[in-house]
Design an enzyme around this catalytic site. Structure first.
Site, PDB file in Angstrom:
ATOM      1  N   ASP A   1       0.830  -1.206   0.000  1.00 16.32           N
ATOM      2  CA  ASP A   1       0.000   0.000   0.000  1.00 16.32           C
ATOM      3  C   ASP A   1       0.863   1.254   0.000  1.00 16.32           C
ATOM      4  OD1 ASP A   1      -2.579   0.954  -0.144  1.00 16.32           O
ATOM      5  OD2 ASP A   1      -2.808   1.188   2.015  1.00 16.32           O
TER       6      ASP A   1
ATOM      7  N   ASP B   1      -8.991  -1.718   2.754  1.00 14.30           N
ATOM      8  CA  ASP B   1      -8.832  -1.139   4.084  1.00 14.30           C
ATOM      9  C   ASP B   1      -9.837  -1.712   5.070  1.00 14.30           C
ATOM     10  OD1 ASP B   1      -6.826   0.498   3.053  1.00 14.30           O
ATOM     11  OD2 ASP B   1      -8.264   2.025   2.449  1.00 14.30           O
TER      12      ASP B   1
END
Length: 536
Positions: free
Chosen positions: A349, A427
Site C-alpha cells: 500500500d 482497508d
C-alpha cells in the site's frame, strides 16, 4: 472550567478545519426568477462573501464579444459599477482583471469553453487587484441568457466548507460495522463447525462455512501479494480494457455475497424454507426469491453504475456484502500468517501510494489513479488548485473497489460536480481478516467475553480515527493500512502476551497440507479461562 476548555478546543478544531474554498456560486436574479451556477476563483485575489445575504448585488453586462486584454472598444459607462462577462484567452488573468478594474467594474467573470481552473498570477499582481475574479462555464452563461434575458442582477458568494464532513462519520460507521460483523460471522461459523464435530464424536468433518479457503503457507501469502501487485500494474497500463472485466466479476461476486449474507440472516431469524421438485431436482422457494433479488440489485448497479446521484447507495450495499462474505470465506490459520500478510500488504500500500508518483508521467500514484480512474477529476487537483470541466463529460468507468459517500456539507452547493469520500475495500478486508482470526481464536479458547475480537475491533476503530485525522491535517488521501496494520497487529499481540497465550495465538490451528480440516486448538470442555489461570 473543563467545559470552557472543551469549548475552546472544539472552536480551535473547527477553525483549523476551515479550508480556502476555490469553488463559489453565481446567483442570478431578475426579480421574478433566480438560479445559481458554478464559479471557480482564488482567494489570493479578492475574497468573496460567505453568504448570499451579505453579497452585494450588481448588474451583469455581456462582453463575451471581447477578451478584455485592453480597454479599447469598451465604453467605461457600460462597465462602471457592473460585473462584465468576458471570454477567456489571449492574455493573462491579471491583465484582464486590471483592465476591468480600471474601467470601474465591481467584479470580473471570465467565461470559458475549456476547463475551469483556479485563476492564478505572480505574487506581485495580487496586491494590485481589489475586485473579485472568477471563472464560469460559457454554456452556463448562455443558459442564463435564455432564462433571464439580458437584464440580470448577480451576486457572487463562496459558502465556507469544512474538512470535517459528516460523510467521514458515515464512512467510519460503515467500516467498523463491516469489520465487526465479518469477524463475528467468522467466529459464529467456527463455533458451529466445532459443535458439529463434537456432535459427530470428535471426528473431523468437512467445513461447511468457516473458511472455504484457508491461507496457512507463507509461500502462498507471498504469491498472493505478488499477484495483487501484478494485477494493479496491469490495471494501470490496461485500465480501459480490464475495468470492464472487473465490473463483470464484481457484479457476479457481489450478488453471490449478498445472497450469502441475506440467507444467513434469514437462517438466524428462523425463516423457514419451502421447496418443490421438478424432475428429481429440488428447489428452495426462499433461495429462488433471494437469488432473484440479489441478481436484480447487481444488474441495476451494473446498468446505472455511473449515476453519481444515488447509485453509491447500491455500490456500498454490494461492497459491504462483498467484504463480509470475503472475511467469512477466507481464513488465516494463525497469527504468523496474519503478520506476514498484513505486513506485506502494508508495504504494498505504501509503495503504490507514496513511491510510485516518482515513476509515473503525471506524478500521480498508481494506487490512486487505478482507484479513481485515469479521467477522474480528483486527479487534476494539485494542492489548492481546482479544475472543473466546462462541458458535460462522458462518464468515466471506475473500479467498484471503494465505498463511496457524498460529502454532505457540499451536497447542497455541488454545482461544480458531486464530491465523494472514498475508502477502499482492502482497508476493510485486510484488517478484517485479522479480526476474523481473533474471533475464531476466542472460540478455540472458549472466551465468553471475546477478548481478542473486542480488542482488535477497538484497535481498528482507533486506527481508522488516526487515518482520518492525518488525512484532515495533511489535506491529502492516506494509505489507511499504514495506520490500521500497526494498530491491529500490535494490539492483538499485546493482548496475547498479557494473557500468557502468545505461543498458542502465534501457532493457531494445526493444518495438514492435503487436508483442510482443522482440530480445535484446545481440548473440548475446557473451562472459560486462559493459560495460567487468568480468566477471559
Amino acid at each position: 472550567m473543563p467545559k470552557a476548555v472543551g469549548i475552546v478546543i472544539l472552536s480551535v478544531v473547527l477553525w483549523t478545519s476551515q479550508i480556502d474554498c476555490q469553488e463559489a456560486i453565481l446567483h442570478i436574479d431578475n426579480g421574478t426568477a433566480n438560479k445559481e451556477y458554478c464559479l471557480v476563483y482564488s482567494q489570493s485575489w479578492t475574497s468573496l462573501s460567505q453568504t448570499l445575504e451579505n453579497a452585494e448585488p450588481y448588474p451583469l453586462v455581456n462582453l463575451t464579444s471581447t477578451v478584455l486584454c485592453d480597454p479599447s472598444g469598451v465604453k467605461p459607462d457600460a462597465v462602471q459599477g457592473k460585473v462584465p462577462v468576458v471570454m477567456r484567452g489571449e492574455c493573462d488573468f491579471s491583465q484582464k482583471v486590471l483592465v476591468a478594474q480600471g474601467l470601474g467594474a465591481k467584479a470580473l467573470l471570465i467565461a470559458s469553453n475549456t476547463s475551469l481552473i483556479t485563476p492564478s498570477a505572480n505574487e506581485s499582481e495580487y496586491a494590485k487587484v481589489y475586485i473579485p475574479l472568477a471563472l464560469m462555464r460559457y454554456r452556463d452563461f448562455l443558459d442564463a441568457q435564455k432564462v433571464f434575458g439580458e437584464r440580470m442582477e448577480v451576486k457572487l458568494y463562496a459558502p465556507p466548507q469544512t474538512k470535517i464532513d459528516p460523510s467521514i462519520a458515515v464512512m467510519l460507521l460503515i467500516s467498523i460495522s463491516t469489520v465487526a460483523l465479518g469477524g463475528y460471522w467468522s467466529g459464529a461459523c467456527e463455533r458451529e463447525r466445532l459443535s458439529n464435530i463434537a456432535a459427530g464424536g470428535g471426528k473431523g468433518e468437512p467445513k461447511a462455512d468457516s473458511g472455504d479457503l484457508s491461507l496457512y503457507s507463507p509461500l502462498k501469502v507471498v504469491i498472493f501479494v505478488a499477484l495483487m501487485c501484478g494485477m494493479l500494474v496491469l490495471m494501470y497500463f490496461f485500465y480501459n480494457i480490464l475495468v470492464y472485466v472487473i465490473i463483470a466479476i464484481f457484479c457476479l461476486a457481489s450478488a453471490t455475497a449478498l445472497f450469502s449474507c441475506l440467507d444467513a440472516v434469514l437462517d438466524k431469524i428462523g425463516c423457514g424454507t419451502m421447496s418443490f421438485s421438478i424432475r428429481n431436482w429440488s428447489f428452495s422457494v426462499r433461495s429462488l426469491i433471494l437469488a432473484a433479488v440479489c441478481i436484480s440489485i447487481a444488474v441495476i448497479w451494473g446498468v446505472y453504475r455511473n449515476e453519481d446521484g444515488w447509485i453509491w447507495i447500491l455500490q456500498d450495499l454490494l461492497g459491504i456484502a462483498f467484504c463480509l462474505n470475503f472475511m467469512k470465506t477466507i481464513s488465516l490459520s494463525n497469527f504468523k500468517i496474519c503478520v506476514i500478510l498484513l505486513s506485506l500488504l502494508l508495504v504494498y500500500d505504501v509503495f503504490f501510494v507514496f513511491i510510485t508518483p516518482f515513476f509515473t508521467k503525471n506524478g500521480v500514484s498508481i494506487m490512486v489513479q487505478v482507484a479513481l480512474g485515469p479521467d477522474a477529476s480528483g486527479e487534476k487537483t494539485q494542492g489548492n488548485m481546482v479544475e472543473v470541466p466546462a462541458e458535460p463529460q462522458a462518464p468515466s468507468e471506475k473500479l467498484p473497489v471503494v465505498m463511496r459517500v457524498p460529502r454532505f456539507a457540499a451536497w447542497a452547493q455541488n454545482l461544480c460536480g458531486m464530491q465523494f469520500s472514498i475508502l477502499g475495500y482492502g482497508d476493510i478486508i485486510v484488517p478484517g481478516l485479522l479480526v476474523a482470526y481473533c474471533s475464531r481464536f476466542d472460540v478455540w479458547i472458549n472466551s465468553t467475553k471475546k477478548i481478542y475480537f473486542v480488542s482488535s475491533c477497538i484497535a481498528y476503530l482507533l486506527g481508522m480515527g488516526v487515518t482520518f485525522a492525518v488525512m484532515l491535517l495533511s489535506g491529502m488521501g492516506q494509505p489507511a493500512l499504514l495506520y490500521l496494520v500497526p494498530f491491529t497487529l500490535i494490539t492483538s499481540c499485546l493482548v496475547a502476551v498479557y494473557r500468557g497465550e502468545i505461543k498458542q495465538f502465534w501457532a493457531g490451528t494445526t493444518y495438514e497440507v492435503l487436508d483442510s480440516s482443522r482440530e480445535p486448538l484446545l481440548p473440548e470442555g475446557r473451562a472459560d479461562c486462559s493459560v495460567g489461570g487468568e480468566r477471559c
